[in-house]
Design a protein around this motif. Structure first.
Motif, mmCIF file in Angstrom:
data_model
loop_
_atom_site.group_PDB
_atom_site.id
_atom_site.type_symbol
_atom_site.label_atom_id
_atom_site.label_comp_id
_atom_site.label_asym_id
_atom_site.label_seq_id
_atom_site.Cartn_x
_atom_site.Cartn_y
_atom_site.Cartn_z
ATOM 1 N N THR A 99 1.259 9.433 -3.971
ATOM 2 C CA THR A 99 1.091 10.558 -3.049
ATOM 3 C C THR A 99 0.069 10.248 -1.969
ATOM 4 O OG1 THR A 99 -0.535 11.518 -4.577
ATOM 5 C CG2 THR A 99 1.745 12.282 -4.768
ATOM 6 N N GLU A 100 -0.748 9.207 -2.162
ATOM 7 C CA GLU A 100 -1.743 8.805 -1.165
ATOM 8 C C GLU A 100 -1.187 7.794 -0.158
ATOM 9 O OE1 GLU A 100 -5.105 7.344 -3.280
ATOM 10 O OE2 GLU A 100 -5.640 9.294 -4.119
ATOM 11 N N GLU A 101 0.045 7.331 -0.385
ATOM 12 C CA GLU A 101 0.644 6.341 0.507
ATOM 13 C C GLU A 101 0.909 6.960 1.875
ATOM 14 O OE1 GLU A 101 1.104 3.144 1.694
ATOM 15 O OE2 GLU A 101 1.472 2.822 -0.442
ATOM 16 N N ASP A 102 0.718 6.166 2.956
ATOM 17 C CA ASP A 102 0.852 6.739 4.290
ATOM 18 C C ASP A 102 2.265 6.704 4.838
ATOM 19 O OD1 ASP A 102 1.034 4.043 4.814
ATOM 20 O OD2 ASP A 102 -0.386 4.044 6.472
ATOM 21 N N SER A 103 3.198 5.989 4.205
ATOM 22 C CA SER A 103 4.583 6.026 4.661
ATOM 23 C C SER A 103 5.513 5.550 3.552
ATOM 24 C CB SER A 103 4.785 5.161 5.918
ATOM 25 O OG SER A 103 4.874 3.789 5.584
ATOM 26 N N LEU A 104 6.765 5.964 3.660
ATOM 27 C CA LEU A 104 7.782 5.534 2.715
ATOM 28 C C LEU A 104 7.939 4.021 2.734
ATOM 29 C CD1 LEU A 104 10.236 5.991 0.824
ATOM 30 C CD2 LEU A 104 11.606 6.361 2.891
ATOM 31 N N LEU A 105 7.950 3.419 3.926
ATOM 32 C CA LEU A 105 8.138 1.979 4.030
ATOM 33 C C LEU A 105 7.047 1.219 3.296
ATOM 34 C CD1 LEU A 105 9.535 -0.546 5.152
ATOM 35 C CD2 LEU A 105 8.113 -0.307 7.199
ATOM 36 N N ARG A 106 5.786 1.561 3.581
ATOM 37 C CA ARG A 106 4.696 0.835 2.938
ATOM 38 C C ARG A 106 4.735 1.026 1.421
ATOM 39 N NH1 ARG A 106 3.718 1.582 8.484
ATOM 40 N NH2 ARG A 106 2.015 3.070 8.338
ATOM 41 N N GLY A 107 5.084 2.224 0.967
ATOM 42 C CA GLY A 107 5.195 2.461 -0.463
ATOM 43 C C GLY A 107 6.295 1.634 -1.093
ATOM 44 N N ALA A 108 7.434 1.514 -0.402
ATOM 45 C CA ALA A 108 8.549 0.731 -0.922
ATOM 46 C C ALA A 108 8.184 -0.745 -1.024
ATOM 47 C CB ALA A 108 9.770 0.913 -0.024
ATOM 48 N N LEU A 109 7.562 -1.278 0.017
ATOM 49 C CA LEU A 109 7.199 -2.691 0.001
ATOM 50 C C LEU A 109 6.142 -2.973 -1.060
ATOM 51 C CD1 LEU A 109 7.126 -3.411 3.838
ATOM 52 C CD2 LEU A 109 8.935 -3.971 2.204
ATOM 53 N N ARG A 110 5.205 -2.039 -1.238
ATOM 54 C CA ARG A 110 4.200 -2.230 -2.281
ATOM 55 C C ARG A 110 4.824 -2.177 -3.681
ATOM 56 N NH1 ARG A 110 -0.238 -1.624 0.902
ATOM 57 N NH2 ARG A 110 0.320 0.344 1.867
ATOM 58 N N ALA A 111 5.965 -1.505 -3.780
ATOM 59 C CA ALA A 111 6.682 -1.435 -5.054
ATOM 60 C C ALA A 111 7.631 -2.619 -5.238
ATOM 61 C CB ALA A 111 7.456 -0.127 -5.139
ATOM 62 N N GLY A 112 7.661 -3.536 -4.265
ATOM 63 C CA GLY A 112 8.516 -4.711 -4.370
ATOM 64 C C GLY A 112 9.950 -4.482 -3.970
ATOM 65 N N ILE A 113 10.221 -3.414 -3.206
ATOM 66 C CA ILE A 113 11.574 -3.105 -2.738
ATOM 67 C C ILE A 113 11.821 -3.789 -1.397
ATOM 68 C CG2 ILE A 113 13.155 -1.262 -2.069
ATOM 69 C CD1 ILE A 113 12.474 -1.271 -5.030
ATOM 70 N N GLY A 114 12.983 -4.427 -1.254
ATOM 71 C CA GLY A 114 13.298 -5.142 -0.018
ATOM 72 C C GLY A 114 13.833 -4.232 1.065
ATOM 73 N N MET A 115 13.001 -3.302 1.535
ATOM 74 C CA MET A 115 13.421 -2.352 2.562
ATOM 75 C C MET A 115 13.358 -3.020 3.939
ATOM 76 S SD MET A 115 12.114 1.591 3.072
ATOM 77 C CE MET A 115 12.881 2.102 1.521
ATOM 78 N N PRO A 116 14.424 -2.934 4.745
ATOM 79 C CA PRO A 116 14.434 -3.588 6.054
ATOM 80 C C PRO A 116 13.304 -3.082 6.945
ATOM 81 C CG PRO A 116 16.633 -2.876 5.450
ATOM 82 C CD PRO A 116 15.704 -2.269 4.446
ATOM 83 N N HIS A 117 12.702 -3.992 7.697
ATOM 84 C CA HIS A 117 11.630 -3.617 8.625
ATOM 85 C C HIS A 117 11.335 -4.797 9.540
ATOM 86 C CE1 HIS A 117 9.494 -5.843 5.497
ATOM 87 N NE2 HIS A 117 8.520 -6.036 6.360
ATOM 88 N N GLU A 118 10.768 -4.485 10.690
ATOM 89 C CA GLU A 118 10.218 -5.498 11.583
ATOM 90 C C GLU A 118 8.787 -5.126 11.950
ATOM 91 O OE1 GLU A 118 12.366 -6.795 15.028
ATOM 92 O OE2 GLU A 118 14.272 -6.893 13.942
ATOM 93 N N CYS A 119 8.632 -4.094 12.808
ATOM 94 C CA CYS A 119 7.301 -3.809 13.358
ATOM 95 C C CYS A 119 6.445 -2.933 12.459
ATOM 96 C CB CYS A 119 7.430 -3.159 14.733
ATOM 97 S SG CYS A 119 8.004 -1.439 14.691
ATOM 98 N N SER A 120 7.043 -2.066 11.660
ATOM 99 C CA SER A 120 6.338 -1.144 10.746
ATOM 100 C C SER A 120 5.575 -0.025 11.445
ATOM 101 C CB SER A 120 5.354 -1.902 9.833
ATOM 102 O OG SER A 120 6.017 -2.842 9.044
ATOM 103 N N VAL A 121 5.702 0.102 12.766
ATOM 104 C CA VAL A 121 4.942 1.133 13.481
ATOM 105 C C VAL A 121 5.824 1.996 14.386
ATOM 106 C CG1 VAL A 121 2.706 -0.038 13.375
ATOM 107 C CG2 VAL A 121 4.281 -0.569 15.254
ATOM 108 N N GLY A 122 7.142 2.042 14.131
ATOM 109 C CA GLY A 122 8.004 2.971 14.845
ATOM 110 C C GLY A 122 8.695 2.440 16.078
#
Length: 334
Positions: free
Chosen positions: A17-40
């Motif tokens: 619940t303290e995570e600042d975004s879904l993407l960062r939470g997914a990557l920290r959980a080891g999920i291969g969520m697509p991303h490039e810049c991470s800032v929108g």
């Protein structure tokens, strides 16, 4: 506390619940969520919310087109779960973090001016600087909202040293906060590493680096890492800048042994502002095409810079010269 995020037809993972975004939470959980810049900015992390409640952090993020918004698309880097959710997104192993991102505080140890508007920032953390050459960190400049992505220019190390080549952008709240509000000894929040345009273990092809503007930093890290490999092929480095005063790549690469394996070519897009300049002029991708012995599919390409440069290099390599996508690695700097 945690929220459980379920990928429709796939895995489920927990996001603090303290995570600042879904993407960062997914990557920290080891999920291969697509991303490039991470800032929108890029739109690579678009997803559909199937059920649950998501907070939108930046409704006007340029990574979503008007058509995307009408279709209900969201950006994982600009969404924060408010409870358990189900989402629709296609994940891939290539996005699974090789090094798990870590958050904390970094202390500014020094700042060195490189050009009139670029400086090298040296930060220190209490943990090792673990990343792959070419990756980036998210910094949270003081007095500003949200994160800014900056690539590391140095090599991974156990001493916790993180170095960034940062350009002061006119009107840019993030970069100006770093230049004006962050003094030596001050701390800044850091979350790292991210990004997939990192150095690969590839066959013995010559390596070509193309940097444009602030894209210099990751290309420095990749070039340093490649040259540190005793059996690696030569590195050709193309550095695109506006004027001669904007060039600093050659001096920063001076510590890369052995020099005979490095070819450095600066290219100016505004040569009239540099009296006496006798080097290459024009767009950097055009000089790459002129200078490299053909065919271009004999090389491994890494490049970073603003979107127009990235698009031009991609078009040249893939559509005009048939370079396989597997030999092309890039980061857009928005």
């Amino acid at each position: 506390m945690e929220h459980i995020i379920t990928i429709e037809g796939g895995a489920a993972f927990a996001v603090s619940t303290e995570e600042d975004s879904l993407l960062r939470g997914a990557l920290r959980a080891g999920i291969g969520m697509p991303h490039e810049c991470s800032v929108g900015g890029c739109g690579a992390c678009r997803f559909d919310l199937v059920s649950g409640d998501m907070e939108t952090l930046w409704a006007e993020a340029p990574g979503l087109s008007e058509r995307d918004r009408k279709r209900g698309k969201r950006l994982a880097c600009q969404s924060r779960p408010r409870g358990d959710c189900t989402i629709r997104i296609r994940c891939a192993d290539e996005y699974t973090p090789a090094v798990a991102p870590r958050r904390g505080l970094a202390r500014l140890e020094g700042r060195r001016q490189l050009t009139p508007d670029m400086s090298e920032f040296s930060l220190r953390t209490a943990w090792p600087a673990a990343f792959l050459p070419g990756q980036y960190a998210l910094l949270y400049p003081p007095g500003t909202e949200g994160a800014r992505a900056y690539s590391m220019s140095n090599l991974p190390n156990a001493d916790g040293l993180w170095q960034f080549v940062i350009r002061r952008v006119s009107g840019g709240r993030g970069s100006n906060a770093l230049f004006d509000r962050l003094g030596v000894g001050d701390e800044v929040a850091i979350d790292s590493p991210y990004g997939n345009a990192c150095l690969r273990d590839t066959p013995a092809r010559e390596i070509v680096r193309i940097a444009g503007g602030s894209g210099l930093a990751p290309m420095l890290s990749i070039a340093r890492a490649a040259l540190a490999r005793p059996d690696a092929p030569p590195v050709r480095f193309f550095d695109g800048a506006r004027t001669a005063a904007d060039l600093c790549g050659e001096s920063l690469l001076g510590d890369c042994p052995p020099p005979h394996r490095l070819s450095y070519t600066p290219v100016l897009s505004m040569p009239d502002a540099s009296p006496g300049w006798r080097g290459a002029v024009g767009f950097v991708h055009e000089e790459v095409k002129r200078a490299l012995p053909q065919p271009l599919d004999r090389y491994e390409f890494y490049f970073a810079g603003p979107p127009p440069m990235i698009d031009a290099v991609q078009t040249m390599l893939m559509h005009k010269h048939g370079v396989p996508f597997q030999q092309i690695h890039f980061d857009r700097f928005f």
